[in-house]
Design an enzyme around this catalytic site. Structure first.
Site, short mmCIF file in Angstrom:
data_model
loop_
_atom_site.label_atom_id
_atom_site.label_comp_id
_atom_site.label_asym_id
_atom_site.label_seq_id
_atom_site.Cartn_x
_atom_site.Cartn_y
_atom_site.Cartn_z
N GLY A 456 2.91 -3.75 -13.50
CA GLY A 456 1.67 -4.33 -12.99
C GLY A 456 1.78 -4.57 -11.50
O GLY A 456 0.87 -5.09 -10.87
N GLY A 498 11.84 -2.95 -6.09
CA GLY A 498 11.43 -1.67 -6.68
C GLY A 498 10.86 -0.69 -5.68
O GLY A 498 11.37 0.42 -5.53
N ARG A 569 5.90 -3.82 6.16
CA ARG A 569 4.70 -3.01 6.02
C ARG A 569 4.14 -3.21 4.62
O ARG A 569 4.85 -3.15 3.63
CB ARG A 569 5.12 -1.55 6.20
CG ARG A 569 3.98 -0.61 6.21
CD ARG A 569 4.16 0.30 7.42
NE ARG A 569 3.35 1.49 7.27
CZ ARG A 569 3.88 2.69 7.09
NH1 ARG A 569 5.20 2.84 7.02
NH2 ARG A 569 3.09 3.72 6.98
N ILE A 570 2.85 -3.46 4.53
CA ILE A 570 2.20 -3.60 3.23
C ILE A 570 1.75 -2.21 2.78
O ILE A 570 0.96 -1.55 3.45
CB ILE A 570 1.00 -4.58 3.33
CG1 ILE A 570 1.51 -5.98 3.72
CG2 ILE A 570 0.23 -4.64 2.01
CD1 ILE A 570 2.56 -6.58 2.80
N LYS A 642 9.05 -4.82 2.91
CA LYS A 642 9.85 -5.87 2.29
C LYS A 642 9.22 -6.17 0.92
O LYS A 642 8.06 -5.86 0.70
CB LYS A 642 9.85 -7.13 3.15
CG LYS A 642 10.51 -6.92 4.53
CD LYS A 642 10.44 -8.19 5.36
CE LYS A 642 11.18 -8.02 6.70
NZ LYS A 642 11.07 -9.24 7.54
N GLU A 646 7.75 -11.53 -5.36
CA GLU A 646 8.25 -12.85 -5.72
C GLU A 646 7.94 -13.95 -4.70
O GLU A 646 7.91 -15.12 -5.04
CB GLU A 646 9.76 -12.75 -5.99
CG GLU A 646 9.98 -11.89 -7.22
CD GLU A 646 11.41 -11.47 -7.47
OE1 GLU A 646 12.14 -12.27 -8.06
OE2 GLU A 646 11.79 -10.35 -7.09
#
Ligand code: FAD
Ligand code: SF4
Ligand code: FES
Ligand code: FES
Lengths: 685, 325, 156
Positions: A456, A498, A569-570, A642, A646
């Site tokens: 997810g 991941g 970076r997103i 990154k 979490e």
């Protein structure tokens, strides 16, 4: 042929979305398997003792009743909880001690309920106490840090400081409770084992189960996973029990954990007791930090949560000490739950900082900025990037922090006391070796294959974006295959690593294919990952909360929750937002709702279902937002990303607890914050 | 779940068979059967009986069929207008899905949520008489402060029943000994030495309807529920109240509490104390204290005393304010 | 035993203990409805029973032979499904079919003028949607993305 697309960063919709909204997405227990029988786990009704006999009802409609008296023996692996039905020893209440197999679910469940067990119960101990004589210091804490660190002289710093704080915060046992319970269907074809299993790591589960049964060919299929939050990081007893029962009965066997079992054999977040001491000058400069964490583990093995490790690199101070202390109890083994270590550790640290700000009469954001380190304070290594201060400042602007009256219990609106709170967030940036394969297909598309999983998180979609950019093609031309242990070996979907780990391998494979013009490339990132220098790699963030506390009942609601992050970076703004918000909501659960309620006499968390163990519902989540800085960090991995899965649960609980104080003047130091703890201290209206 | 025979009830008398239990919405019964706590031999499905009507009673009361679903009762315009406390209590309970299935009769007769009761592997005097009450020393934060006994400190979990208790509703019962009418406040027993019996109903007795008598001032009534999350959670304390104020004086009042006892707790002593007194905050609190004087809290549930005192005061104040407008 | 699901009548030979949820998942191959708790505590098993949203895990299949059951598989491109896709109203997807069926049932309840505990003037305000949807847990915390999805499906 090159295109100018930049897929990474785009808010691409989840690839498997249509399957998920139509009900077609298959989860582990949902594969049609001919002749499947149902296994029902019999949990131990005592926390400690010996199982001496199991007497099944001879008239019962069962195919098998397995227990240590008749179960085939299994090879031992690192995780003793997987040695199911191998010994008479009972190490916790809820431990699987037998498995009933029947044609139907209904028959299996009933037979398990009435199974006659002969047990020699023994005295048990289930309560974590800091002053228990059995408390000891482990050698290391997860995943290999020293248990204790000392720099300078904290005691002297404390003795000579202008202002000190000495507080103990406690957090209860927390339970991952992904919506999909752990489940396995096992089928043997000769010595080939197929497992449809809900987990975060098909490659790892295949290896472990293969070792247990002494077979090489274990095929684990994990196409869709209904969440895990750490509890599905490794094979759990359901996988072994299903395979065992299938072997014995010669039928495929399905084992699905009932929700109640999700509180025992799949792990939980350990309860913690944490003492934090801070020493500071009048101007807020910290001279000393001491963070001592007490947590529990089981009789089966040592799981040492890294609760205080985060304090080693969060704030500057010349004198510092951290330590971890463990107690073995007759309880289930704690395991990983979203931000293990950071989540409880930052609760204590960030609440203590807030208490210090109160004592100093200083703005809690300014206090944090005052103690910003220039390098990791304990190790001295440089940060690859750290934009914590920017998160605090920009977040404060967006949230509307300025002009806040620092005094508690000042804002009353109608029936509510209103308060705001802030806390920092951080999570380590990690990557593990993985292997990916890419093939150029005749139709002009590319098939990317890696044994990763998507719980997810959006991993499936992000890997397509990463591959598209590395191949210089549009994402529509990339097909992704994940969720299968026969694909190239990937690391676990855990530690927010991941995307980084798999993306690294996928990037390597795709770039090499593009550069060499070959049709197929398999790329193993092991060497690159291991060559990383020792640097401080962390994501940062700041959480802001506005709560209202009912002036009559003490009920707490979170009116606003905001997270500002600097997490490299997103990769996909759309799925990233979901990750951040989801973490923050779980943080809200940790602050206000969630608690495994221990009955010491029973040796069990007695509220073991979703009516007793409260997680946030729709109505609990009001205004909630996440935003992020454009952070470039080219030292961490080829994507510059990154982990983000979490960090949302790190610090958000503290922001809420601090806001409750600001609303009411009440410091709640034992989580969760609930009305019964607030009621007596509520200010007179 | 134990095997059972399944029958559709055609008449109320179909429930007389030994080991038979009525099945209405099943949201509590099927739950307990799965847990192995309820083990009926025969399930008698009452859903085909014509019991789902909500009918007017002369003078402004309502007869609510035992089979009327919680969501239908909550949405009924008469209920919302004349007895808002009942609609509010229903809407504060469970979830949309559950309310669509749960019935009036089943809601009244749902069993305690005490965690030991809901676990067949643990001792509990209610599910296994004589096995003990681990809640007393164990987890009882949510359990009773009033009317409990050494053998059981369970609470009745219904929200709806608290509203009905405040409204002075009665339960119509059809059974082997004929028909009878029981006040809602007398339906549930206190646990005493026989906590295994929740109510005064005999085996085979079927609830056919609940009657809410006319109560003109109940159009100004309300339900307030405190809980551990914003929705979809049982009460940790609740207040149902209706107030009739004239010239600043309490002419009449109805007050009932939830999640404090083995039955929905009608606060008769508090009502008695308030009638004829000024409708002031101090009087409301004093009345609550009169009722709470009998409280015997355990280690972890004493907070309920303060909670109920504060909630009662606030709810009555709110109603009094409404009356002034 | 008969069961009518998504317009098709099935004849099944089931243990009377079989719940509607298990009948769908284990016997009819309709695995869209999920089992999250099996005790009415999560909403993952939500289906429509004669148009009303219900938790199928607490219903005995044998008691609902005369009803029409609609599962997620029977909602073909419903506006709520489109809303969920457009607003990323899910993560792991396990609660999703239940959320969607629940939203479909909920919108019908609003149309019928049913009240909720939120007691807002606008029955489709965000606070109302949240309260009305609170019988569906989402451990991934995708709630903030579901509210606009449902609002959009309602034509707002
Ligand atoms: C997760 C969850 C949360 C919930 N939250 C709340 C809440 O917040 N507030 C609240 O009030 N409730 C709550 N409930 C409980 C719910 O309201 C009850 O389960 C429901 O009202 C029971 O009604 P039913 O028709 O389904 O009863 P059933 O389960 O069918 O029956 C319950 C009992 O009543 C008996 N019975 C039923 N009808 C009759 C009759 N006509 N005559 C004689 N005996 C009869 C049955 O034999 C059985 O013993 C919750 C339930 C769940 C599962
Ligand atoms: S309080 Fe009552 S229901 Fe709970 S354990 Fe004690 S006897 Fe059983
Ligand atoms: S599975 Fe039915 S409500 Fe959870
Ligand atoms: S999307 Fe995972 S539980 Fe809701």
């Amino acid at each position: 042929m090159t295109t100018t697309t930049k897929a990474v960063g785009a808010p691409l919709a989840r690839i498997e979305g249509p399957e998920k909204v139509s009900g077609r997405a298959r989860y582990a227990a949902e594969y049609p398997v001919d002749g499947v029988a149902h296994g029902w786990i019999v949990p131990s009704p005592v926390p400690r003792g010996r199982l001496t006999a199991v007497v099944a009802d001879p008239t019962g409609d069962t195919m098998a009743v397995l227990w240590h008296g008749n179960a085939p023996s299994l090879a031992a692996v690192d995780d003793p909880e997987l040695a199911v039905l191998q010994s008479d020893r009972i190490s916790y209440r809820g431990q699987p001690i037998a498995l009933v197999v029947a044609d139907t679910l209904e028959a299996a469940r009933r037979a398990a309920q009435v199974l006659h067990l002969e047990i020699e119960a023994e005295e048990h101990e289930t309560v974590l106490r800091a002053d228990h004589p059995g408390v000891y210091e482990p050698e290391t804490v997860n995943p290999g840090y020293p248990a204790a660190t000392v720099h300078g002289d904290v005691e002297t710093a404390l003795a000579t400081a202008d202002v000190t704080v000495d507080v103990t915060y406690s957090t209860p046992a927390l339970h991952n409770n992904p919506m999909e319970p752990h489940a396995t269907i096992a089928r043997w074809d000769g010595d080939d084992l197929t497992l449809y299993d809900s987990n975060q790591h098909p490659s790892g589960v295949a290896a472990t189960v293969g070792e247990i049964f002494g077979v090489d060919r274990v095929h684990v299929i994990t196409e869709h996973v209904g969440g895990g939050f750490g509890s599905k990081g490794t094979a759990r007893p359901n996988a072994v029990l299903a395979a065992l029962a299938a072997r014995v009965t010669g039928r495929p066997v399905k084992v699905v954990l009932p929700r109640q079992a999700m509180f025992s054999m799949v792990g939980h977040r350990t309860p913690t007791l944490q003492r934090v001491r801070l020493a500071a000058g009048r101007d807020g400069t910290l001279s000393g930090i001491d963070h001592q964490a007490y947590s529990q583990t089981s009789r089966l093995y040592e799981f040492a949560e890294q609760t205080a490790v985060v304090t080693r690199h969060m704030y500057a101070a010349p004198h510092r000490r951290t330590g971890h202390h463990l107690l073995r109890l007759d309880m289930p083994t704690p395991r990983w739950m979203r931000a293990p270590g950071e989540a409880p550790g930052m609760l204590a640290l960030e609440c203590a900082i807030d208490e210090l700000a109160e004592k100093l009469g200083m703005d809690p954001i300014e206090l944090r900025i005052r103690n910003e380190p220039s390098a990791e304070p304990e190790s001295g290594v440089a940060f690859t990037s750290r934009h914590y201060v920017e998160c605090l400042r920009r977040g404060a602007e967006r949230f509307g922090w300025s002009g806040r009256d620092p005094r508690p219990a000042r804002r009353r609106e109608g029936d509510w006391w209103i308060g705001t709170g802030v806390a920092g967030a951080t999570y380590p940036t990690m990557a593990q070796p993985s292997t990916a394969r890419v093939r150029a297909l005749p139709d002009g598309t590319f098939e990317v294959a890696i044994g990763a999983t998507d719980l997810g998180t959006g991993a499936r979609t992000i890997l397509v974006q990463i591959a598209a950019d590395a191949l210089d093609v549009a994402p529509e031309r990339v097909r992704i295959r994940i969720g299968d242990s026969t694909l190239p070996r990937a690391s676990v979907a855990g530690g927010s690593s991941g995307s980084a780990s798999w993306g690294w391998a996928v990037t390597g494979a795709c770039r090499s294919l593009r550069d060499t013009g070959r049709d197929e490339v398999t790329f193993d990132s092991t060497e690159l990952v291991q060559r990383q220098e020792t640097e401080g790699r962390h994501a940062y963030g700041a959480h802001f909360a506005e709560v209202r506390v009912d002036a009559v009942t003490g009920e707490v609601r979170v009116s606003r929750l905001f997270g500002m992050y600097a997490a490299g970076r997103i990769l996909n703004a759309r799925t990233a937002r979901g990750q951040f918000l989801g973490g923050m909501i779980m943080g809200m659960g940790m602050a206000l709702h969630e608690e495994g309620v221990l009955d010491p006499a029973m040796g069990e968390w007695v509220n073991h279902d979703l009516a007793g163990y409260h997680v946030p519902v729709h109505a609990d989540v009001e205004s909630i937002e996440a935003a992020w800085l454009d952070e470039t960090d080219d030292r961490i991995n080829p994507m510059g990303s990154k982990g983000i899965g979490e960090i949302g649960i790190v610090g958000s609980p503290a922001a809420i607890v601090n806001a409750v104080w600001h609303a009411t003047g009440i410091r709640i130091r034992d989580l969760p914050v609930r009305l019964d703890k607030i009621l007596d201290g509520l200010p007179a209206s | 779940m134990k095997t059972f025979a399944y029958r559709t009830a055609v008449t109320p008398a179909d429930g007389l068979e030994p080991g038979a239990v009525f099945l209405a919405g099943g949201t509590n019964l099927v739950d307990l059967m799965k847990l192995g706590v309820a083990t009926p031999d025969v399930l008698v499905d009452v859903n085909k009986l014509p019991l789902d009507e909500i009918a007017d009673l002369p003078g402004g009361g309502l007869r609510i069929g035992a089979g009327a679903r919680n969501s239908d009762v909550a949405a009924d315009p008469r209920v919302r207008r004349d007895f808002p406390v009942l609609s509010e209590a229903l809407l504060a309970g469970a979830s949309g899905q559950l309310r669509n299935v749960a019935t009036t009769g089943g809601n009244l007769l749902q069993r305690t949520r005490c965690r030991y009761f809901m676990d067949a592997s643990k001792p509990c005097n209610k599910h296994t008489p004589g096995s003990g009450c681990p809640a007393r020393d164990g987890d009882h934060r949510d359990l009773a402060i009033l009317g409990a006994s050494a053998s059981c400190v369970a609470t009745h979990p219904s929200d709806m029943a608290v509203a009905l208790a405040a409204l002075g509703a009665t339960v119509r019962v059809d059974g082997p000994a004929g028909r009878r009418v029981i006040p809602v406040t007398g339906l549930h027993r206190l646990p005493g030495d026989t906590p295994e019996r929740d109510t005064v109903l005999e085996h085979g007795e079927l609830i056919t309807a609940v009657e809410v008598p006319p109560l003109p001032f109940a159009h100004r009534s309300t339900y307030r529920k405190a809980r551990d999350r914003a929705s979809y959670a049982f009460a940790v304390g609740s207040v149902a109240a209706a107030l009739d104020v004239h010239d600043g004086v309490v002419r009449d009042v109805r007050l009932a509490w939830g999640a404090v006892a083995h039955r929905p707790w009608r606060a008769f002593a508090a009502e008695e104390r308030l009638r004829g007194r000024p409708a002031t905050r101090a009087e409301f609190t004093a009345a609550a204290d009169v009722e709470l004087a009998a409280a015997e809290p355990l280690r972890d549930n004493a907070y309920k005393i303060n909670l109920l005192r504060r909630m009662t005061t606030a709810v009555l104040e709110r109603l009094a304010e409404g009356a002034r407008r | 035993m008969r069961l009518t699901v998504n317009g098709t009548e099935h004849v099944l030979d089931l243990d009377p203990r079989t719940t509607l949820l298990d009948a769908l998942r284990e016997h009819l191959g309709l695995t869209g409805a999920k089992k999250g708790c099996d005790h009415g505590q999560c909403g993952a098993c939500t289906v429509l029973l004669d148009g009303r949203r219900v938790n199928s895990c607490l219903l005995l299949a044998i008691a609902h032979q005369d009803s029409h059951v609609t599962t997620i598989e029977g909602l073909d491109g419903h506006p709520v499904q489109r809303g969920f896709l457009e607003h990323d109203g899910f993560q792991c997807g396990y609660c999703t079919p239940g959320q969607i069926c629940s939203a479909v049932g909920m919108l019908d309840e609003v149309d019928r003028g049913w009240p909720s505990a939120a007691a807002d003037d606008d029955p489709l305000s965000d606070a109302e949607i949240r309260e009305r949807m609170s019988g569906n847990l989402c451990r991934c915390g995708a709630y903030p993305h579901m509210v606009p999805a449902i609002r959009q499906a309602a034509g707002r």
